[in-house]
Design an enzyme around this catalytic site. Structure first.
Site, short mmCIF file in Angstrom:
data_model
loop_
_atom_site.label_atom_id
_atom_site.label_comp_id
_atom_site.label_asym_id
_atom_site.label_seq_id
_atom_site.Cartn_x
_atom_site.Cartn_y
_atom_site.Cartn_z
N HIS A 206 0.79 -1.23 0.00
CA HIS A 206 0.00 0.00 0.00
C HIS A 206 0.82 1.28 0.00
CE1 HIS A 206 1.01 -0.03 4.26
NE2 HIS A 206 0.65 1.22 4.30
C1 UD1 Z 1 -2.24 5.43 6.02
C2 UD1 Z 1 -0.97 5.90 6.74
C3 UD1 Z 1 0.11 4.85 6.60
C4 UD1 Z 1 -0.38 3.48 7.03
C5 UD1 Z 1 -1.64 3.14 6.25
C6 UD1 Z 1 -2.22 1.82 6.65
C7 UD1 Z 1 -0.53 8.32 6.75
C8 UD1 Z 1 0.29 9.38 6.17
N1 UD1 Z 1 -0.45 7.12 6.16
O1 UD1 Z 1 -1.93 5.35 4.63
O2 UD1 Z 1 1.21 5.22 7.42
O3 UD1 Z 1 0.62 2.54 6.79
O4 UD1 Z 1 -2.61 4.16 6.52
O5 UD1 Z 1 -3.38 1.54 5.95
O6 UD1 Z 1 -1.20 8.55 7.73
N2 UD1 Z 1 -9.34 4.76 1.80
C9 UD1 Z 1 -10.54 4.09 1.73
N3 UD1 Z 1 -11.10 3.68 2.91
C10 UD1 Z 1 -10.54 3.93 4.12
C11 UD1 Z 1 -9.33 4.61 4.15
C12 UD1 Z 1 -8.74 5.02 2.99
O7 UD1 Z 1 -11.08 3.85 0.67
O8 UD1 Z 1 -11.12 3.54 5.14
C13 UD1 Z 1 -8.71 5.18 0.53
C14 UD1 Z 1 -8.94 6.62 0.21
O9 UD1 Z 1 -9.17 6.73 -1.14
C15 UD1 Z 1 -7.64 7.29 0.52
C16 UD1 Z 1 -6.63 6.18 0.33
O10 UD1 Z 1 -7.31 4.97 0.63
O11 UD1 Z 1 -7.43 8.39 -0.30
C17 UD1 Z 1 -5.44 6.32 1.23
O12 UD1 Z 1 -5.83 6.51 2.58
P1 UD1 Z 1 -4.92 7.40 3.58
O13 UD1 Z 1 -5.45 7.31 4.97
O14 UD1 Z 1 -4.72 8.76 3.00
O15 UD1 Z 1 -3.50 6.73 3.49
P2 UD1 Z 1 -3.07 5.21 3.54
O16 UD1 Z 1 -2.43 4.90 2.25
O17 UD1 Z 1 -4.18 4.34 4.01
#
Ligand code: UD1
Length: 367
Positions: A206
């Site tokens: 991821h």
């Molecule tokens: C975040 C953390 C990362 C951790 C990871 C675990 C930061 C900077 N990054 O990254 O350190 O390793 O979580 O998962 O805080 N999304 C969904 N559903 C959700 C959450 C996210 O669909 O419940 C999608 C959204 O489109 C979002 C993307 O996933 O834009 C990324 O989510 P985000 O929380 O920004 O970062 P992660 O890549 O999950």
């Protein structure tokens, strides 16, 4: 001032670090409130962990959702400040390195509320990782820095942190793993997926550095194609990765024989699968630690690790995108010639107890 502690959880890797602290605080009759920022919000990125880990419903839900780094961090800060202006806890405890960690620490510090950081001092020295920025800044403003391994203490001292604030307590996530081992074993999740013990690989992926760039993601997927010819693969896909696979039109490249794709799965299911895995291929931070504790071979698709103990004593090897090297290690793993791993100091199930005892002595009895 009420003698209450605020616990912050926002994203998936936070939940398993908060969970073991809760029964320990309850045991010592320490009042706390659980704040969920809503950084992760899908059922299988959030609620399932509360269910699996017996975490109570959050007292306060900030509902921030996904956005760019600045927007997400700012939204958390705005919402959390409103909460802290109403009720002043004696401590805000943050875990890990996600945006929620830094945002809440910053708000607390500016309101003169002490901050405790669980998993302090880890450094990848890679400033392109958002987590590295979150770690560096959170540590600078924390009063209690709870560390998981010796490298963290060295890093913190080099950054000028007063050694009296640093406590080497071990790994709270391993407390959680030990507590749930029996349940996960009994689940036998591999059988439900028709995966035979010791004959499948688990993949998680991821990191923006792996999935956001088309060429890099393509190379990685091509490597999966090599791996599936050697061993069956189970790959639960993170929402970020799923979006990128769709955007780059890679769905057909990845849907192949011997690869089971799935939505993200719960904590117990994943732990159950780890227990029977022959090898793990990941870019997660936590899985490098969990696999090392369980002595399961883990190859990490990153340039570096902020958790060097997992390479020095654990079963982890950093392969980045050097797939020739990776093939060599896979051969070793499949022929049972890979390094076996050793025990890691203070990863013993007692970390949350150590943390709470320190808080009682240094914070609660002084307030
Ligand atoms: C975040 C953390 C990362 C951790 C990871 C675990 C930061 C900077 N990054 O990254 O350190 O390793 O979580 O998962 O805080 N999304 C969904 N559903 C959700 C959450 C996210 O669909 O419940 C999608 C959204 O489109 C979002 C993307 O996933 O834009 C990324 O989510 P985000 O929380 O920004 O970062 P992660 O890549 O999950």
């Amino acid at each position: 001032m009420s003698k209450i502690i605020y616990l912050i959880a926002g994203a998936r890797p936070n939940f398993m670090k908060i969970a073991p602290l809760i029964p320990q605080l309850n045991k010592e009759n320490i009042k706390f409130k659980l704040i969920h920022t809503g950084q992760h919000y899908d059922y299988n990125m959030s609620k399932i962990f509360f269910k699996d880990l017996d975490i109570p419903e959050p007292d306060i839900y900030l509902n921030v959702g996904s956005a760019s780094h600045a927007t997400q961090t700012a939204k958390i800060m705005i919402e959390f400040e409103k909460v802290l202006l109403k009720d002043r806890p004696i401590l805000v405890l943050v875990v890990g390195d996600v945006n929620s960690t830094l945002a809440c620490a910053l708000v607390a510090k500016k309101l003169f509320i002490k901050v405790a950081h669980v998993e302090a001092g880890l450094r990848s020295f890679d400033h392109k990782m958002p987590e590295e920025i979150n770690r560096l800044l959170t540590d600078q403003i924390s009063e209690f820095l709870f560390t998981t391994e010796m490298s963290a203490e060295i890093n913190l001292k080099r950054e000028g942190i007063n050694p009296e604030k640093i406590y080497f307590v071990g790994n709270v996530m391993i407390d959680n793993l030990i507590k749930n081992l029996e349940k996960a074993r009994n689940l036998n999740y591999n059988k439900k997926l028709n995966l035979e013990e010791n004959s499948y690989a688990l993949i998680t992926l991821h990191r923006p550095s792996n999935v956001d760039n088309k060429k890099d993601l393509e190379k990685i997927i091509e490597f999966f194609d090599y791996l599936r010819k050697k061993i069956k693969i189970f790959f639960p896909i993170h929402p970020r990765t799923k979006k990128k696979i769709e955007k780059f039109n890679f769905s057909n490249k990845i849907k192949k024989d011997n690869i089971i794709l799935s939505e993200p799965i719960g904590y117990l299911e994943f732990l159950s699968l780890m227990l029977g895995a022959k090898l793990i291929l990941t870019d997660s931070g936590g899985i490098q630690e969990e696999a090392s504790f369980l002595k399961i071979p883990v190859l990490t698709l990153r340039k570096n690790t902020e958790r060097p103990i997992t390479v020095q004593r654990g079963t982890n090897t950093i392969i980045d995108k050097n797939f020739d090297q990776a093939k060599k290690y896979i051969k070793e793993i499949l022929s049972n010639n890979y390094k076996k791993g050793q025990e890691i100091e203070k990863w013993d199930g007692q970390t949350s107890k150590r943390i709470v005892n320190i808080l009682i002595e240094k914070l609660i009895e002084n307030n």
